[in-house]
Design an enzyme around this catalytic site. Structure first.
Site, PDB file in Angstrom:
ATOM      1  N   THR A 177       0.893  -1.124  -0.003  1.00 27.41           N
ATOM      2  CA  THR A 177       0.301  -0.089   0.095  1.00 27.41           C
ATOM      3  C   THR A 177       0.860   1.255   0.011  1.00 27.41           C
ATOM      4  O   THR A 177       2.181   1.229   0.313  1.00 27.41           O
ATOM      5  CB  THR A 177      -0.869   0.057   1.111  1.00 27.41           C
ATOM      6  OG1 THR A 177      -1.842  -1.147   1.177  1.00 27.41           O
ATOM      7  CG2 THR A 177      -1.529   1.213   1.623  1.00 27.41           C
ATOM      8  N   ARG A 205     -14.203  -7.290  -0.035  1.00 28.51           N
ATOM      9  CA  ARG A 205     -13.479  -7.308   1.193  1.00 28.51           C
ATOM     10  C   ARG A 205     -12.850  -5.724   1.434  1.00 28.51           C
ATOM     11  O   ARG A 205     -12.542  -4.988   0.671  1.00 28.51           O
ATOM     12  CB  ARG A 205     -12.513  -8.024   1.433  1.00 28.51           C
ATOM     13  CG  ARG A 205     -11.504  -7.923   2.590  1.00 28.51           C
ATOM     14  CD  ARG A 205     -10.093  -7.220   2.203  1.00 28.51           C
ATOM     15  NE  ARG A 205      -9.275  -7.099   3.424  1.00 28.51           N
ATOM     16  CZ  ARG A 205      -8.166  -6.140   3.356  1.00 28.51           C
ATOM     17  NH1 ARG A 205      -8.094  -5.145   2.624  1.00 28.51           N
ATOM     18  NH2 ARG A 205      -7.504  -6.430   4.305  1.00 28.51           N
ATOM     19  N   VAL A 206     -13.249  -5.233   2.657  1.00 34.78           N
ATOM     20  CA  VAL A 206     -12.678  -3.747   2.705  1.00 34.78           C
ATOM     21  C   VAL A 206     -11.685  -3.759   3.902  1.00 34.78           C
ATOM     22  O   VAL A 206     -11.801  -4.411   4.932  1.00 34.78           O
ATOM     23  CB  VAL A 206     -13.798  -2.704   3.434  1.00 34.78           C
ATOM     24  CG1 VAL A 206     -13.394  -1.378   3.437  1.00 34.78           C
ATOM     25  CG2 VAL A 206     -14.956  -2.927   2.296  1.00 34.78           C
ATOM     26  N   GLY A 207     -10.473  -3.085   3.695  1.00 39.09           N
ATOM     27  CA  GLY A 207      -9.169  -3.081   4.627  1.00 39.09           C
ATOM     28  C   GLY A 207      -9.486  -1.981   5.481  1.00 39.09           C
ATOM     29  O   GLY A 207     -10.499  -1.041   5.614  1.00 39.09           O
ATOM     30  N   ASP A 208      -8.309  -1.444   5.797  1.00 38.28           N
ATOM     31  CA  ASP A 208      -8.207  -0.399   6.991  1.00 38.28           C
ATOM     32  C   ASP A 208      -8.120   0.979   6.282  1.00 38.28           C
ATOM     33  O   ASP A 208      -8.160   1.969   6.791  1.00 38.28           O
ATOM     34  CB  ASP A 208      -6.952  -0.705   7.914  1.00 38.28           C
ATOM     35  CG  ASP A 208      -5.727  -0.593   7.078  1.00 38.28           C
ATOM     36  OD1 ASP A 208      -5.592  -1.724   6.050  1.00 38.28           O
ATOM     37  OD2 ASP A 208      -4.683  -0.004   7.221  1.00 38.28           O
ATOM     38  N   THR A 227       0.301   0.727   6.847  1.00 41.26           N
ATOM     39  CA  THR A 227       0.137  -0.322   5.723  1.00 41.26           C
ATOM     40  C   THR A 227       0.598  -1.699   6.517  1.00 41.26           C
ATOM     41  O   THR A 227       1.306  -1.860   7.574  1.00 41.26           O
ATOM     42  CB  THR A 227       1.124  -0.077   4.786  1.00 41.26           C
ATOM     43  OG1 THR A 227       1.390  -1.200   3.893  1.00 41.26           O
ATOM     44  CG2 THR A 227       2.701   0.045   5.480  1.00 41.26           C
ATOM     45  N   GLY A 228       0.002  -2.720   6.177  1.00 35.26           N
ATOM     46  CA  GLY A 228      -0.148  -4.167   6.852  1.00 35.26           C
ATOM     47  C   GLY A 228      -1.477  -4.796   6.547  1.00 35.26           C
ATOM     48  O   GLY A 228      -2.175  -4.297   5.606  1.00 35.26           O
ATOM     49  N   GLY A 230      -4.855  -5.304   6.807  1.00 33.40           N
ATOM     50  CA  GLY A 230      -5.788  -4.519   7.505  1.00 33.40           C
ATOM     51  C   GLY A 230      -6.616  -4.798   8.536  1.00 33.40           C
ATOM     52  O   GLY A 230      -7.110  -4.253   9.305  1.00 33.40           O
TER      53      GLY A 230
HETATM   54  N1  ASP Z   1      -3.549  -2.476   4.526  1.00 37.83           N
HETATM   55  C1  ASP Z   1      -3.841  -2.919   3.564  1.00 37.83           C
HETATM   56  C2  ASP Z   1      -5.200  -3.485   3.403  1.00 37.83           C
HETATM   57  O1  ASP Z   1      -5.331  -4.288   4.183  1.00 37.83           O
HETATM   58  C3  ASP Z   1      -2.644  -3.638   2.703  1.00 37.83           C
HETATM   59  C4  ASP Z   1      -1.296  -2.961   2.417  1.00 37.83           C
HETATM   60  O2  ASP Z   1      -1.024  -2.361   3.465  1.00 37.83           O
HETATM   61  O3  ASP Z   1      -0.800  -3.394   1.573  1.00 37.83           O
HETATM   62  O4  ASP Z   1      -6.051  -3.258   2.518  1.00 37.83           O
END
Ligand code: ASP
Length: 310
Positions: A177, A205-208, A227-228, A230
């Site tokens: 991200t 799916r929805v992330g953070d 980033t990580g 989510g």
């Molecule tokens: N945080 C992002 C998500 O979970 C993924 C990422 O950081 O690459 O959608």
């Protein structure tokens, strides 16, 4: 009062193969330069974070815009959020598949609508009326993304129905991200994050990233982009915890370290995060192996993940 302008960007955390370090570095430095030029011309942190993130969306190696990772069905679903912390203007997108630059489209929402978030096809319909560039989904997919999905689906078959990401963070490799945080001369803080999400996710799916206070946050004291995986960032409400620890410790560095450590212990979550504050410094830190980042300050201070190993 005049503040020293600062811009800090990231291009994802996780494990970056050594042979790709230089290419990620190039992408990050170019994005920093693009954002910094805008910062110098406009003295506007919101425009600067938008410019840097847009540059990374266009760079194929990052997991945002062109180069986004794919869902398990081979589609692209991108999330983004941009925030002007000085007045709590917020704009974001969830699950869009045809927007060339989700961060600039998010800024259109921030500027034009009483709403903060739009999703999917309805979001794209609205954006079209605003003259935002929509593109065929295929033009956002790189060969590398296709190869990564193929590999993921093969591994998934041999490891069971679903690889619980946090149990094996290395298997997912790099998260990728992109994000930026900035402070301008008027003391305005802004944050922006853009992503294709996690590789092989379920459609829908929805992330953070688009969730205010978890993966992206800004107010008149701090700006955060994370980033990580989510799900873990949401469980721990990462940006809010960093804000809490800053109020306790009065240090962006100490607060970020404490929050990442606690996130690991409490929810087995690993992340990279960039934090900018008005009065308590800034930080770029990770609990994963690598974090792609770069920063520049008006007082000449500059750095990046290849030049300084923390
Ligand atoms: N945080 C992002 C998500 O979970 C993924 C990422 O950081 O690459 O959608």
């Amino acid at each position: 009062m005049t503040f020293t302008q600062k811009l800090l960007i990231h291009g994802g955390a996780g494990t970056i193969p050594k042979e790709l370090h230089k290419d990620y570095h190039r992408g990050a430095i170019e994005a920093l330069k693009t954002g910094w030029e805008v910062m110098e011309h406009t003295s506007n942190s919101l425009s600067a974070v938008e410019a840097s993130v847009q540059a990374m969306e266009d760079y194929p190696l990052f997991n945002a815009g062109y180069g986004s990772v794919m869902t398990e069905k081979g589609t692209i679903e991108m999330d983004a959020l941009i925030v002007d912390g000085s007045n709590m203007r917020i704009g974001g997108l969830i699950g869009v598949s045809h927007v060339k630059n989700p961060i600039s489209a998010s800024k259109v929402i921030l500027e034009n609508l009483p709403h903060h978030l739009l999703f999917g096809l309805q979001a794209e319909e609205y954006l079209q009326t605003q003259g935002v560039e929509l593109v065929p989904q295929e033009t956002l997919i790189t060969q590398r993304s296709r190869d990564r999905l193929t590999k993921y689906l093969v591994e998934k078959k041999s490891y069971g129905d679903y690889i619980e990401p946090s149990k094996d963070p290395e298997r997912r490799g790099k998260y990728g991200t992109v994000g930026a945080v900035a402070l301008d001369s008027q003391g305005r803080l802004s944050a922006a994050t853009s992503t294709g999400g996690v590789l092989g996710k379920l459609p829908g799916r929805v992330g953070d990233t688009p969730l205010f206070g978890t993966g992206t946050y800004a107010d008149d004291e701090i700006a955060v982009s994370a980033t990580g995986i989510g799900e873990k960032i949401i469980e721990y409400v990462l940006a809010m915890k960093i804000k809490f620890y800053i109020s306790q410790t009065q240090s962006a560095e100490v607060a970020t370290k404490l929050a990442l450590e606690e996130m690991k212990n409490k929810v087995e979550g690993y992340a990279g995060v960039i934090v900018m504050t008005k009065d308590f410094g800034f930080s770029a830190m990770k609990s994963t192996k690598d974090l792609v980042y770069a920063f520049k300050s008006q007082d000449g201070d500059t750095g990046d993940f290849l030049s300084e190993k923390k």
